[in-house]
Design a protein around this motif. Structure first.
Motif, PDB file in Angstrom:
ATOM      1  N   SER A  99      24.669  -3.958  -4.053  1.00 47.74           N
ATOM      2  CA  SER A  99      24.028  -3.182  -5.151  1.00 47.74           C
ATOM      3  C   SER A  99      22.367  -2.563  -4.701  1.00 47.74           C
ATOM      4  N   PRO A 100      23.399  -1.440  -3.502  1.00 52.99           N
ATOM      5  CA  PRO A 100      22.704  -0.417  -3.204  1.00 52.99           C
ATOM      6  C   PRO A 100      21.846   0.773  -4.050  1.00 52.99           C
ATOM      7  N   GLU A 101      22.536   0.930  -5.082  1.00 54.41           N
ATOM      8  CA  GLU A 101      21.561   2.620  -6.077  1.00 54.41           C
ATOM      9  C   GLU A 101      20.689   1.574  -6.452  1.00 54.41           C
ATOM     10  N   SER A 102      20.117   0.081  -6.906  1.00 55.83           N
ATOM     11  CA  SER A 102      18.786  -0.350  -7.473  1.00 55.83           C
ATOM     12  C   SER A 102      17.908  -0.268  -6.646  1.00 55.83           C
ATOM     13  N   VAL A 103      18.241  -0.154  -5.559  1.00 60.51           N
ATOM     14  CA  VAL A 103      17.138  -0.165  -4.192  1.00 60.51           C
ATOM     15  C   VAL A 103      16.178   1.044  -3.937  1.00 60.51           C
ATOM     16  N   MET A 104      17.247   2.612  -4.475  1.00 59.48           N
ATOM     17  CA  MET A 104      16.839   3.395  -4.758  1.00 59.48           C
ATOM     18  C   MET A 104      16.418   4.074  -6.094  1.00 59.48           C
ATOM     19  N   LEU A 105      16.704   3.559  -6.388  1.00 61.46           N
ATOM     20  CA  LEU A 105      15.944   4.100  -8.115  1.00 61.46           C
ATOM     21  C   LEU A 105      14.647   3.161  -8.265  1.00 61.46           C
ATOM     22  N   TYR A 120       0.934  -1.696   0.176  1.00 61.90           N
ATOM     23  CA  TYR A 120       0.027  -0.031  -0.317  1.00 61.90           C
ATOM     24  C   TYR A 120       0.885   1.685   0.389  1.00 61.90           C
ATOM     25  N   GLY A 121       1.704   1.658   0.680  1.00 63.82           N
ATOM     26  CA  GLY A 121       2.380   2.541   1.244  1.00 63.82           C
ATOM     27  C   GLY A 121       3.398   2.516   0.231  1.00 63.82           C
ATOM     28  N   THR A 122       4.053   1.002  -0.202  1.00 66.97           N
ATOM     29  CA  THR A 122       4.717   1.178  -0.876  1.00 66.97           C
ATOM     30  C   THR A 122       4.431   2.423  -2.846  1.00 66.97           C
ATOM     31  N   VAL A 123       3.591   1.736  -3.100  1.00 64.37           N
ATOM     32  CA  VAL A 123       2.535   1.378  -4.677  1.00 64.37           C
ATOM     33  C   VAL A 123       2.353   3.498  -4.363  1.00 64.37           C
ATOM     34  N   ASP A 124       2.251   3.791  -2.862  1.00 64.31           N
ATOM     35  CA  ASP A 124       1.967   4.982  -2.884  1.00 64.31           C
ATOM     36  C   ASP A 124       3.422   6.308  -2.890  1.00 64.31           C
ATOM     37  N   MET A 125       4.398   5.423  -2.690  1.00 62.83           N
ATOM     38  CA  MET A 125       5.450   6.628  -2.826  1.00 62.83           C
ATOM     39  C   MET A 125       6.398   6.378  -4.274  1.00 62.83           C
ATOM     40  N   ILE A 126       5.895   5.515  -4.820  1.00 58.45           N
ATOM     41  CA  ILE A 126       6.315   5.208  -5.557  1.00 58.45           C
ATOM     42  C   ILE A 126       5.699   5.734  -6.791  1.00 58.45           C
ATOM     43  N   ALA A 149      15.065   9.974   1.226  1.00 62.81           N
ATOM     44  CA  ALA A 149      15.970   9.192   1.331  1.00 62.81           C
ATOM     45  C   ALA A 149      15.903   8.008   2.290  1.00 62.81           C
ATOM     46  N   VAL A 150      15.434   8.378   2.846  1.00 61.79           N
ATOM     47  CA  VAL A 150      14.879   7.505   4.493  1.00 61.79           C
ATOM     48  C   VAL A 150      13.706   6.565   4.220  1.00 61.79           C
ATOM     49  N   GLY A 151      12.815   8.075   3.402  1.00 64.66           N
ATOM     50  CA  GLY A 151      11.633   7.578   3.153  1.00 64.66           C
ATOM     51  C   GLY A 151      11.520   6.101   2.548  1.00 64.66           C
ATOM     52  N   ILE A 152      11.952   6.508   2.048  1.00 62.84           N
ATOM     53  CA  ILE A 152      12.340   5.768   0.428  1.00 62.84           C
ATOM     54  C   ILE A 152      13.002   3.689   1.311  1.00 62.84           C
ATOM     55  N   ALA A 153      13.919   4.106   1.948  1.00 66.73           N
ATOM     56  CA  ALA A 153      14.943   2.596   2.589  1.00 66.73           C
ATOM     57  C   ALA A 153      13.910   2.255   3.273  1.00 66.73           C
ATOM     58  N   LYS A 203      12.689   6.131  -8.590  1.00 61.63           N
ATOM     59  CA  LYS A 203      12.963   6.928  -9.669  1.00 61.63           C
ATOM     60  C   LYS A 203      13.467   7.766  -8.348  1.00 61.63           C
ATOM     61  N   ALA A 204      14.448   8.138  -7.309  1.00 63.16           N
ATOM     62  CA  ALA A 204      14.977   8.788  -6.760  1.00 63.16           C
ATOM     63  C   ALA A 204      15.413   9.964  -8.218  1.00 63.16           C
ATOM     64  N   ASP A 205      15.350  11.128  -7.561  1.00 59.11           N
ATOM     65  CA  ASP A 205      16.927  11.501  -8.226  1.00 59.11           C
ATOM     66  C   ASP A 205      18.709  11.424  -7.338  1.00 59.11           C
ATOM     67  N   ARG A 206      19.442  11.592  -7.548  1.00 56.58           N
ATOM     68  CA  ARG A 206      21.069  11.625  -7.592  1.00 56.58           C
ATOM     69  C   ARG A 206      21.659  12.060  -5.984  1.00 56.58           C
ATOM     70  N   GLU A 207      21.013  13.841  -5.252  1.00 58.50           N
ATOM     71  CA  GLU A 207      21.096  13.246  -4.499  1.00 58.50           C
ATOM     72  C   GLU A 207      20.685  13.252  -3.353  1.00 58.50           C
ATOM     73  N   VAL A 208      19.012  12.532  -3.393  1.00 65.58           N
ATOM     74  CA  VAL A 208      18.732  11.640  -2.708  1.00 65.58           C
ATOM     75  C   VAL A 208      19.594  10.019  -2.667  1.00 65.58           C
ATOM     76  N   ILE A 209      19.686   9.908  -4.335  1.00 71.92           N
ATOM     77  CA  ILE A 209      20.006   8.667  -4.186  1.00 71.92           C
ATOM     78  C   ILE A 209      21.379   8.282  -3.058  1.00 71.92           C
ATOM     79  N   GLU A 210      22.439   9.617  -3.203  1.00 72.45           N
ATOM     80  CA  GLU A 210      23.368   9.642  -2.406  1.00 72.45           C
ATOM     81  C   GLU A 210      23.096  10.190  -0.842  1.00 72.45           C
ATOM     82  N   ALA A 211      22.278  10.191  -0.322  1.00 72.26           N
ATOM     83  CA  ALA A 211      22.015  10.364   1.282  1.00 72.26           C
ATOM     84  C   ALA A 211      21.436   8.986   1.395  1.00 72.26           C
ATOM     85  N   GLY A 212      20.282   8.126   0.820  1.00 72.40           N
ATOM     86  CA  GLY A 212      20.597   6.633   0.908  1.00 72.40           C
ATOM     87  C   GLY A 212      21.250   6.319   0.887  1.00 72.40           C
TER      88      GLY A 212
END
Length: 454
Positions: free
Chosen positions: A337-343, A34-40, A274-278, A346-355
């Motif tokens: 491959s932590p980047e693939s989790v953030m992607l 539920y919440g994940t689909v909302d965030m995606i 970043a934390v929200g996505i993680a 579709k997080a931007d580069r700054e959010v990916i780096e923070a996460g």
């Protein structure tokens, strides 16, 4: 009315545990969507402020759900006890009390959340650029609390009566509906986080209506007539007595997450996103341990009740092994491959780096909660619910939260993530100490107050 029962005191523990945990896992997985689909979807069509709004708003709603989860479980237990005693009239009175009680709780929570949304978001130090969207998400979601509670009530009733398939089907319908409405409201109508909240509550309302219509068309013990929706004081007290320890622990732990979120929010909207996505990914990684915890509680309860403490202890060991296997894949994914989790969002580069730093450190908790969750299920099954609650709260409030402040200032996002596995390790140490004392053998699952009335 047929009574569904499963004897978990005999036969292969491996097979029984897997079969019993499977419905829990599937239902928990769909619930987490539920919440994940909302965030995606919000991540696809908005920006970091939108992601932050859904992250903070959904954390608030998780807290609300946790406040009633224990009470709901109390209803499940009470109905199951009456089923075992064949007291259909008491089941009907319990169902009427559950619906009435949940409606009143939902109404009160709706008023409190809608009216108190602004001071609550200020207390959580919501970033200014995300404040309007977070307010919209929270207030719209608050209007659907009653639907959520009544739907959960129907699921609790069915599970108490031995039916785990229908709740799974109902929540599947709600999830599909939620995805379609998310795409419509957010992607087509561009309603942002508020549209995501509206999609969620409409989906749960539909699922609630379908579940009640299903029950009304069957030879069900409850007739759904207006006069049957009565609040029995004795039934309400039993439900609260059975569920309060679970509810208190869940609520306090979720409050701790909000405290941690408030700390992270001071780092800015990028860190909060970043934390929200993680955290959405983390919730999926912990599903196997969570499902096995519920299954272990039931199996251990039966074996303690039948005088087989060593078989109960073996259930714990096997459950931990299964949980570790389930967690290992998620752990390796994050480490390699932590980047693939953030992607995924579709997080931007700054959010990916923070996460990246946060999720790499936090992922060690995937392995440790395999122990923590299974031990919680074990102690709950033994009747040691007070110890389980105290252990969890000590690890959260005396270890994790102080470490978030300390390590966050010293190591940044890596330190914030590292606080979780360190707290879990402390919980494991205390849990194994209690296991070796043997005090858990002295507890009984069934107490006189929890037994069904004659």
């Amino acid at each position: 009315m047929q009574i569904a029962a499963r004897d978990l005191t005999k036969g292969s523990i491996y097979q029984s545990l897997l079969l019993f945990a499977a419905p829990f896992l599937l239902a928990n997985f769909i619930q987490a969507l539920y919440g994940t689909v909302d965030m995606i979807v919000v991540g696809w069509f908005t920006d970091a402020a939108g992601i932050t709004a859904v992250s903070i708003g959904s954390q608030i709603m998780v807290l609300v759900n946790s406040m009633v989860t224990g009470i709901t479980m109390g209803g499940t237990i009470l109905i199951a006890q009456y089923m075992g005693a064949g007291q259909e009239h008491e089941i009907s009175r319990t169902i009427g009390t559950m619906f009435t009680l949940f409606f009143l709780i939902g109404l009160a929570l709706t008023v409190l959340l809608f009216g108190g949304a602004s001071p609550l978001l200020i207390a959580l130090q919501t970033p200014a650029e995300a404040f309007p969207d977070t307010m919209a998400y929270t207030r719209i979601a608050a209007c659907g609390v009653i639907f959520t509670l009544l739907y959960n009530g129907v699921s609790a009733i069915l599970r108490g009566m031995g039916d785990s398939v229908r709740p799974l089907l109902f929540i599947s319908v709600a999830c599909v509906c939620n995805v379609l409405l998310d795409l419509l409201f957010v992607g087509v109508f561009h309603w942002g986080p508020g549209g995501a909240a509206a999609a969620t509550i409409l989906s749960q309302a539909l699922s609630m209506v379908l579940s009640i219509l299903y029950l009304r068309r069957r030879d069900f013990v409850f007739d759904f007539k207006l006069q049957s929706f009565r609040l029995s004081g004795s039934k309400a007290r039993k439900i609260i007595h059975l569920g309060l320890p679970i509810s208190l622990q869940s609520t306090m732990v979720d409050i701790s997450f909000l405290i941690i979120a408030a700390v992270v929010n001071t780092f800015g909207v990028t860190a909060a996103a970043a934390v929200g996505i993680a955290e959405k990914f983390n919730s999926f990684a912990m599903l196997p341990a969570s499902a096995l915890s519920g299954a272990i509680a039931s199996m251990v309860g039966q074996n303690i009740g039948s005088g087989q403490p060593e078989r109960a202890r073996k259930v714990l060991r096997i459950g931990i092994v299964f949980s570790l296997i389930g967690a290992l894949g998620f752990f390796l994914w994050v480490q390699l491959s932590p980047e693939s989790v953030m992607l995924l969002f579709k997080a931007d580069r700054e959010v990916i780096e923070a996460g990246l730093d946060y999720i790499r450190a936090f992922s060690f908790d995937f392995l440790l909660v395999a122990f923590v969750f299974c031990m919680n299920g074990f102690y709950n099954g033994c009747g040691c619910t007070v110890f389980s609650m105290v252990n969890g709260l000590l690890a959260t409030f005396l270890v994790r939260i102080p470490l978030v402040f300390l390590l966050g200032n010293m190591l940044g996002m890596f330190g914030v993530g590292l606080a979780a596995p360190l707290a879990s390790f402390a919980s494991i140490v205390l849990g194994y100490w209690y296991l070796f004392t043997g005090r858990w053998k002295q507890q009984g699952l069934i107490s006189p107050e929890a037994a069904p009335a004659a």
